[in-house]
Design an enzyme around this catalytic site. Structure first.
Site, PDB file in Angstrom:
ATOM      1  N   SER A  46       0.830  -1.206   0.000  1.00  0.00           N
ATOM      2  CA  SER A  46       0.000   0.000   0.000  1.00  0.00           C
ATOM      3  C   SER A  46       0.867   1.259   0.000  1.00  0.00           C
ATOM      4  O   SER A  46       0.380   2.336  -0.319  1.00  0.00           O
ATOM      5  CB  SER A  46      -0.900   0.006   1.223  1.00  0.00           C
ATOM      6  OG  SER A  46      -0.115  -0.056   2.399  1.00  0.00           O
TER       7      SER A  46
ATOM      8  N   TYR B 230      -4.191   1.243   3.386  1.00  0.00           N
ATOM      9  CA  TYR B 230      -5.264   0.302   3.119  1.00  0.00           C
ATOM     10  C   TYR B 230      -5.956  -0.131   4.418  1.00  0.00           C
ATOM     11  O   TYR B 230      -7.111  -0.542   4.410  1.00  0.00           O
ATOM     12  CB  TYR B 230      -4.715  -0.961   2.445  1.00  0.00           C
ATOM     13  CG  TYR B 230      -4.325  -0.820   0.988  1.00  0.00           C
ATOM     14  CD1 TYR B 230      -4.410   0.397   0.311  1.00  0.00           C
ATOM     15  CD2 TYR B 230      -3.867  -1.936   0.284  1.00  0.00           C
ATOM     16  CE1 TYR B 230      -4.048   0.492  -1.034  1.00  0.00           C
ATOM     17  CE2 TYR B 230      -3.514  -1.842  -1.056  1.00  0.00           C
ATOM     18  CZ  TYR B 230      -3.607  -0.629  -1.712  1.00  0.00           C
ATOM     19  OH  TYR B 230      -3.246  -0.554  -3.028  1.00  0.00           O
ATOM     20  N   GLY B 231      -5.243  -0.046   5.521  1.00  0.00           N
ATOM     21  CA  GLY B 231      -5.684  -0.671   6.772  1.00  0.00           C
ATOM     22  C   GLY B 231      -6.959  -0.114   7.369  1.00  0.00           C
ATOM     23  O   GLY B 231      -7.584  -0.746   8.214  1.00  0.00           O
TER      24      GLY B 231
ATOM     25  N   CYS C 291       2.028  -6.165   1.733  1.00  0.00           N
ATOM     26  CA  CYS C 291       1.103  -5.481   2.632  1.00  0.00           C
ATOM     27  C   CYS C 291       0.245  -6.505   3.374  1.00  0.00           C
ATOM     28  O   CYS C 291      -0.407  -7.348   2.755  1.00  0.00           O
ATOM     29  CB  CYS C 291       0.208  -4.577   1.792  1.00  0.00           C
ATOM     30  SG  CYS C 291      -1.169  -3.837   2.655  1.00  0.00           S
ATOM     31  N   ASN C 292       0.251  -6.440   4.697  1.00  0.00           N
ATOM     32  CA  ASN C 292      -0.548  -7.374   5.485  1.00  0.00           C
ATOM     33  C   ASN C 292      -2.038  -7.250   5.205  1.00  0.00           C
ATOM     34  O   ASN C 292      -2.746  -8.242   5.102  1.00  0.00           O
ATOM     35  CB  ASN C 292      -0.317  -7.136   6.968  1.00  0.00           C
ATOM     36  CG  ASN C 292       0.960  -7.769   7.470  1.00  0.00           C
ATOM     37  OD1 ASN C 292       0.944  -8.888   7.942  1.00  0.00           O
ATOM     38  ND2 ASN C 292       2.074  -7.075   7.353  1.00  0.00           N
ATOM     39  N   THR C 293      -2.517  -6.002   5.081  1.00  0.00           N
ATOM     40  CA  THR C 293      -3.948  -5.798   4.859  1.00  0.00           C
ATOM     41  C   THR C 293      -4.370  -6.421   3.532  1.00  0.00           C
ATOM     42  O   THR C 293      -5.391  -7.118   3.448  1.00  0.00           O
ATOM     43  CB  THR C 293      -4.275  -4.299   4.858  1.00  0.00           C
ATOM     44  OG1 THR C 293      -3.860  -3.737   6.100  1.00  0.00           O
ATOM     45  CG2 THR C 293      -5.769  -4.077   4.702  1.00  0.00           C
TER      46      THR C 293
ATOM     47  N   GLU D 231       5.174   6.829  10.815  1.00  0.00           N
ATOM     48  CA  GLU D 231       5.405   7.772   9.714  1.00  0.00           C
ATOM     49  C   GLU D 231       5.827   9.144  10.235  1.00  0.00           C
ATOM     50  O   GLU D 231       6.547   9.874   9.566  1.00  0.00           O
ATOM     51  CB  GLU D 231       4.163   7.879   8.846  1.00  0.00           C
ATOM     52  CG  GLU D 231       3.867   6.535   8.214  1.00  0.00           C
ATOM     53  CD  GLU D 231       3.092   6.601   6.925  1.00  0.00           C
ATOM     54  OE1 GLU D 231       2.289   7.530   6.769  1.00  0.00           O
ATOM     55  OE2 GLU D 231       3.286   5.699   6.087  1.00  0.00           O
TER      56      GLU D 231
ATOM     57  N   CYS E 187       2.045  -5.882  10.312  1.00  0.00           N
ATOM     58  CA  CYS E 187       1.975  -4.676   9.483  1.00  0.00           C
ATOM     59  C   CYS E 187       3.416  -4.260   9.208  1.00  0.00           C
ATOM     60  O   CYS E 187       4.245  -4.288  10.126  1.00  0.00           O
ATOM     61  CB  CYS E 187       1.223  -3.575  10.236  1.00  0.00           C
ATOM     62  SG  CYS E 187       1.244  -1.972   9.399  1.00  0.00           S
ATOM     63  N   THR E 188       3.703  -3.907   7.970  1.00  0.00           N
ATOM     64  CA  THR E 188       5.101  -3.618   7.600  1.00  0.00           C
ATOM     65  C   THR E 188       5.715  -2.475   8.402  1.00  0.00           C
ATOM     66  O   THR E 188       6.935  -2.399   8.517  1.00  0.00           O
ATOM     67  CB  THR E 188       5.231  -3.237   6.103  1.00  0.00           C
ATOM     68  OG1 THR E 188       4.302  -2.194   5.824  1.00  0.00           O
ATOM     69  CG2 THR E 188       4.956  -4.419   5.217  1.00  0.00           C
ATOM     70  N   HIS E 189       4.878  -1.583   8.938  1.00  0.00           N
ATOM     71  CA  HIS E 189       5.427  -0.453   9.693  1.00  0.00           C
ATOM     72  C   HIS E 189       5.827  -0.822  11.124  1.00  0.00           C
ATOM     73  O   HIS E 189       6.613  -0.117  11.742  1.00  0.00           O
ATOM     74  CB  HIS E 189       4.393   0.673   9.798  1.00  0.00           C
ATOM     75  CG  HIS E 189       4.298   1.525   8.574  1.00  0.00           C
ATOM     76  ND1 HIS E 189       3.869   1.038   7.372  1.00  0.00           N
ATOM     77  CD2 HIS E 189       4.573   2.836   8.373  1.00  0.00           C
ATOM     78  CE1 HIS E 189       3.875   2.027   6.479  1.00  0.00           C
ATOM     79  NE2 HIS E 189       4.299   3.124   7.062  1.00  0.00           N
TER      80      HIS E 189
END
Lengths: 271, 271
Positions: B11, B42-43, B73-75, B151, B183-185
């Protein structure tokens, strides 16, 4: 007398506060709302992308035969209002100009603050308009965490207080006497912001200001509708389920059968 | 031996951590990354919208002649992997399955935790896969503020600590012995999360796991490329400026001339 609806667009659900104020001042007007919930938020995106999305939103509203477009989103107002006015031949009102006019009425010292999303603040639009209307001492700051906090419902807890205290540091100790809440979500954090800045700083929420400006503008151009049914239709680009729940909370009413899914793919347009 | 590139989509920018791990394990493979930064995140969106966007991303990658698609992306993995596999005839790997396999290797007590975006957790995909692979005690929680915190770069301050303490409350006191960072973050918040949960809980980051799975899969299907140049191209749907800065930070290298703007409008597709 013009029975066509007024179009209002926003990046998401927050602009319903603008629709609400328009409804209060202009109860007979038919209103069409478009919330771009599939692509929200705009505030972290580039200016080009926000302009492109604003064009699509406007073209969608034009397909519904609107007589005027109100940009409820601060980020879209900051970045796209000039472009939309140059492209489309109908009144286009942005929430930023209304906020600046309200600031001029409210500030006594001329020391003004603005908070908004990264894109809004980076655009420099508020600063430019404030300077043009005579302000010389302007402090602005982006507050990226305020939107997710408001959406999480964490509007008056310890985290909200810590975040607000960090972001609002430049505005304390008499640095400003008015602060423009330059994002539709920020009024939800009004309690915390007010507590931190104290009574000496008046908080400006542009939703009321833009409704008043719209009323004037419609009257001046003969576009008003004083005997309409005040019908409302709500379009969203993401699934309407969440919009129904959250939107109802913003408006304090049941949106039920007046809510629709909008497909913007046919309105894509090179800019 | 197959010289076509591997396509990776996300995403936004976070999926570059997955690309990085793939590059470490498969240095000769050519890689094409697509980050949908214009529509991130997207989440917080509905499942239908995430599936629609995932189809567009996949069609874009197919137009670049990829031999396999990795959903970083996990979502998107949680909501779209089954649909993409049913529609397209090439290997489609999702980061969620890889994370679950890694969890099975790492958890000793069988008490497992998962954190992710609202859409990921609501999809129930992690729970279903964990249950299928034998876990019976599963605790999951959405942590919507983690992405904006990461972010904003607030990954190890008081606010991050307060937010994490609130979200992680269900996972403390021996409730789990492993936690999937879904989640990638989230790996950017690993320090704070680790400090709160202590040494008794191992944190699972699926980027390494999916790279290993991809390597196996390519070898098993004869699609590997062991003598390629390891070329990389990075596409983003929002302005590439921010992607260049932030993406460089994620990868620890200069993306410079290998970064492009992607227009997905021609890949829109009814689902």
């Amino acid at each position: 007398m013009d029975e066509r609806p007024i179009g209002i667009f926003d990046s998401g659900i927050g602009g319903l506060t603008v629709l609400h104020e328009i409804g209060v001042l202009l109860p007979r007007e038919n209103l069409i709302y478009l919330g771009d919930t599939a692509r929200v938020p705009y505030g972290t995106k580039s200016i080009e992308t926000v302009v492109r999305y604003s064009v699509e939103n406007t073209r969608f509203l034009l397909s519904k035969d609107v007589k005027a477009v109100v940009i409820a989103c601060n980020t879209a107002s900051a970045t796209a209002v000039d472009f939309l006015r140059s492209e489309y031949d109908l009144p286009v009102l942005g929430v930023i100009e209304a906020g600046v006019e309200e600031a001029r009425r409210r500030s006594r010292t001329g020391k003004i603050g603005v908070i908004g999303t990264s894109a809004t603040i980076q655009s420099g639009k508020y600063e430019a308009l404030l300077r043009k209307s005579g302000f010389t001492q302007i402090i602005s700051a982006a507050c990226p965490l305020f939107v997710p906090l408001a959406e999480e419902g964490w509007t008056d807890n310890k985290v909200a207080e810590d975040v607000a205290r960090t972001y609002l540091e430049p505005f304390g100790n008499g640095a400003v006497d008015a602060l423009i809440l330059g994002c539709t979500h920020y009024p939800l954090l009004e309690n915390v912001i007010g507590r931190i800045l104290g009574d000496g700083v008046s908080l400006i929420n542009s939703a009321k200001a833009i409704a008043a400006k719209l009323k004037e503008r419609l009257a001046a151009t003969g576009l008003q509708n004083e005997s309409g049914a005040g019908e409302r239709l709500y379009f969203f680009t993401d699934s309407v389920e969440r919009a129904r729940t959250v939107g109802g909370r913003f408006l304090g009413e049941n949106l039920e059968n007046r809510i629709r899914l909008a497909d913007l793919s046919e309105f894509a347009h090179p800019i």
